[in-house]
Design a protein around this motif. Sequence first.
Motif, PDB file in Angstrom:
ATOM      1  N   GLY A 381       0.804  -1.212   0.000  1.00  0.00           N
ATOM      2  CA  GLY A 381       0.000   0.000   0.000  1.00  0.00           C
ATOM      3  C   GLY A 381       0.839   1.264   0.000  1.00  0.00           C
ATOM      4  O   GLY A 381       1.910   1.319   0.602  1.00  0.00           O
ATOM      5  N   GLY A 382       0.334   2.272  -0.685  1.00  0.00           N
ATOM      6  CA  GLY A 382       0.992   3.576  -0.684  1.00  0.00           C
ATOM      7  C   GLY A 382       0.677   4.352   0.578  1.00  0.00           C
ATOM      8  O   GLY A 382      -0.318   4.088   1.268  1.00  0.00           O
ATOM      9  N   ASP A 383       1.537   5.296   0.926  1.00  0.00           N
ATOM     10  CA  ASP A 383       1.366   6.142   2.115  1.00  0.00           C
ATOM     11  C   ASP A 383       1.299   5.310   3.396  1.00  0.00           C
ATOM     12  O   ASP A 383       0.622   5.674   4.355  1.00  0.00           O
ATOM     13  CB  ASP A 383       0.096   7.008   2.003  1.00  0.00           C
ATOM     14  CG  ASP A 383       0.094   7.876   0.767  1.00  0.00           C
ATOM     15  OD1 ASP A 383       1.178   8.279   0.321  1.00  0.00           O
ATOM     16  OD2 ASP A 383      -1.004   8.141   0.226  1.00  0.00           O
ATOM     17  N   ARG A 384       1.976   4.185   3.395  1.00  0.00           N
ATOM     18  CA  ARG A 384       2.026   3.300   4.547  1.00  0.00           C
ATOM     19  C   ARG A 384       3.479   2.893   4.794  1.00  0.00           C
ATOM     20  O   ARG A 384       4.380   3.323   4.094  1.00  0.00           O
ATOM     21  CB  ARG A 384       1.138   2.061   4.332  1.00  0.00           C
ATOM     22  CG  ARG A 384      -0.359   2.360   4.178  1.00  0.00           C
ATOM     23  CD  ARG A 384      -0.961   2.918   5.455  1.00  0.00           C
ATOM     24  NE  ARG A 384      -2.405   3.072   5.373  1.00  0.00           N
ATOM     25  CZ  ARG A 384      -3.019   4.175   4.969  1.00  0.00           C
ATOM     26  NH1 ARG A 384      -2.308   5.223   4.569  1.00  0.00           N
ATOM     27  NH2 ARG A 384      -4.347   4.232   4.949  1.00  0.00           N
ATOM     28  N   ASP A 385       3.686   2.053   5.786  1.00  0.00           N
ATOM     29  CA  ASP A 385       5.015   1.622   6.224  1.00  0.00           C
ATOM     30  C   ASP A 385       5.897   1.180   5.052  1.00  0.00           C
ATOM     31  O   ASP A 385       5.707   0.113   4.468  1.00  0.00           O
ATOM     32  CB  ASP A 385       4.844   0.470   7.220  1.00  0.00           C
ATOM     33  CG  ASP A 385       6.160  -0.014   7.809  1.00  0.00           C
ATOM     34  OD1 ASP A 385       7.207   0.582   7.513  1.00  0.00           O
ATOM     35  OD2 ASP A 385       6.115  -1.000   8.576  1.00  0.00           O
ATOM     36  N   LYS A 386       6.905   1.994   4.709  1.00  0.00           N
ATOM     37  CA  LYS A 386       7.793   1.687   3.579  1.00  0.00           C
ATOM     38  C   LYS A 386       8.818   0.616   3.929  1.00  0.00           C
ATOM     39  O   LYS A 386       9.329  -0.074   3.042  1.00  0.00           O
ATOM     40  CB  LYS A 386       8.507   2.955   3.115  1.00  0.00           C
ATOM     41  CG  LYS A 386       7.587   4.003   2.517  1.00  0.00           C
ATOM     42  CD  LYS A 386       8.370   5.203   1.992  1.00  0.00           C
ATOM     43  CE  LYS A 386       7.433   6.232   1.361  1.00  0.00           C
ATOM     44  NZ  LYS A 386       8.190   7.385   0.804  1.00  0.00           N
ATOM     45  N   LYS A 387       9.120   0.483   5.216  1.00  0.00           N
ATOM     46  CA  LYS A 387      10.177  -0.456   5.615  1.00  0.00           C
ATOM     47  C   LYS A 387       9.795  -1.908   5.336  1.00  0.00           C
ATOM     48  O   LYS A 387      10.657  -2.773   5.199  1.00  0.00           O
ATOM     49  CB  LYS A 387      10.493  -0.280   7.103  1.00  0.00           C
ATOM     50  CG  LYS A 387      11.116   1.066   7.449  1.00  0.00           C
ATOM     51  CD  LYS A 387      11.358   1.190   8.950  1.00  0.00           C
ATOM     52  CE  LYS A 387      11.922   2.549   9.317  1.00  0.00           C
ATOM     53  NZ  LYS A 387      12.100   2.697  10.786  1.00  0.00           N
TER      54      LYS A 387
END
Length: 490
Positions: A381-387
């Motif tokens: 998902g975008g705008d969520r936890d990138k790690k």
Amino acid sequence: MRLSVLLNGLTDETIPDIEIKSMTNNSQQLVAGCLFLAEQGIHSHGLDYLSDADCRKIGAIVYQTGYDISRFSNYRHKMIGVDKLNEKVSAIAKRFYQPQLGQALIGVTGTNGKTSVTNFIAQLSGYGVIGTMGYGDIKHLNELSHTTPDALSVQKILAELSSYCDGVAMEVSSHALALHRVASVAFSVAVFTNLSQDHLDFHHDMADYFAAKSKLFAFASVNTAVINGDDDYGYRLAKTAEKNGKRALVFGQDERVKHFAEYVAVSNVKLSAQGISATLSVHLADYQGTEQLQTPVWGRFNVDNVLAAALALYATGQSLSDLLRKASALHGVNGRIEPIDLGANTIAIIDYSHTPDALDNVLASLREHTDNKIYTVFGCGGDRDKKKRPLMAEAVNRSADIGIITDDNPRTENAADIIADILTGDIDKSRFEVIGNRRDAIRFALQQLSSGDMVLIAGKGHETYQIIGTEKTHFSDHEVVREWLAEQER
């Protein structure tokens, strides 16, 4: 209800002596004479959205202090400041809506499994549910925008459910606990499923994430904690619960669950096309013995989910033996390791797994069902936890044969950037395809299957939408699979 009753003990300011017949914290839902609760949010304050016309209409405004109210000088007689209002909305709403449930309220928290546990509780007992898939009885769910709604909505929904459900099982997110959405909800039983990386866009780190989850078990109303002792965080939580005088019902396959006064030790887990089975060594205050769990749902991890549901209901006074017998009639949860027979000895599995740990668990379970190829369609998902993005790819790399990276609610991020983040994982890139359009990605995977193969379509599960930018458009993994299947049968 009189405003003075709603705010009793919550403010030192003078409270207008008026009757409140409705209340809201949404400036788009104002009606004449209502009470408006203006909270301080993460990015804005409720007062930011009020016009003069709104102020004339409203009966009273309870606002979170620390806001410059000089522009509201004409309406000061309607305004009551409450310090830390966001922590008190739950109490105010509870006083107004007065939910009355006949059975113990069960709260379920953890990274994965919350929806399955609450759904299994409902199937075993007739409880209503509140969570990711909506609220109501499980055959008639009303849509929600969050796993756990805002504090006012929670109390309003509990009051509604109390009119036709004896009890309620609620998914309790870490956001809800951190943001006080359930501060005055009188949970009697708290369930912990597991904890793994997720939501680190909101929480500072895993310690902060665990601290948020742990708050549920510190509620004074909670008398029993049902905890997965195989999980390291769960083991710590169970130790703390016992130390604090809570009854801890701990379950799991690890020998350490036997360190607790009351436990259910799991062994001899078997998976088949007919479901799962396990042997249970039960050591509870009022019952010691051996039980068999046999249930027609897929996934090794569902042993934990079914057992968590049964122990939660046992904690409310029901017979564990009876509950385990009823488990033989359970059905799987929509979009949770849900198989669709494609014919020709091939299967599509639709699952909500959108964390590295959930993907690992689902793929490990599927690997026990086949020695043939497993294709996995997934994204982040975008705008969520990138790690977690590269970790998702690594989970697929470990247990699937082919990964197909696609879009999964990119929101306001560039979808190509999300895919680039996923591909930074330590993976064999020769075993991955990139097909951004999710419909095309699913169809591509389906077309690759040979006899004995499976495709896992991960990330959306029950969802019927795709979020691109700020627009939510209709999209269903189920529909794409069934459309493709219908084409093959023509």
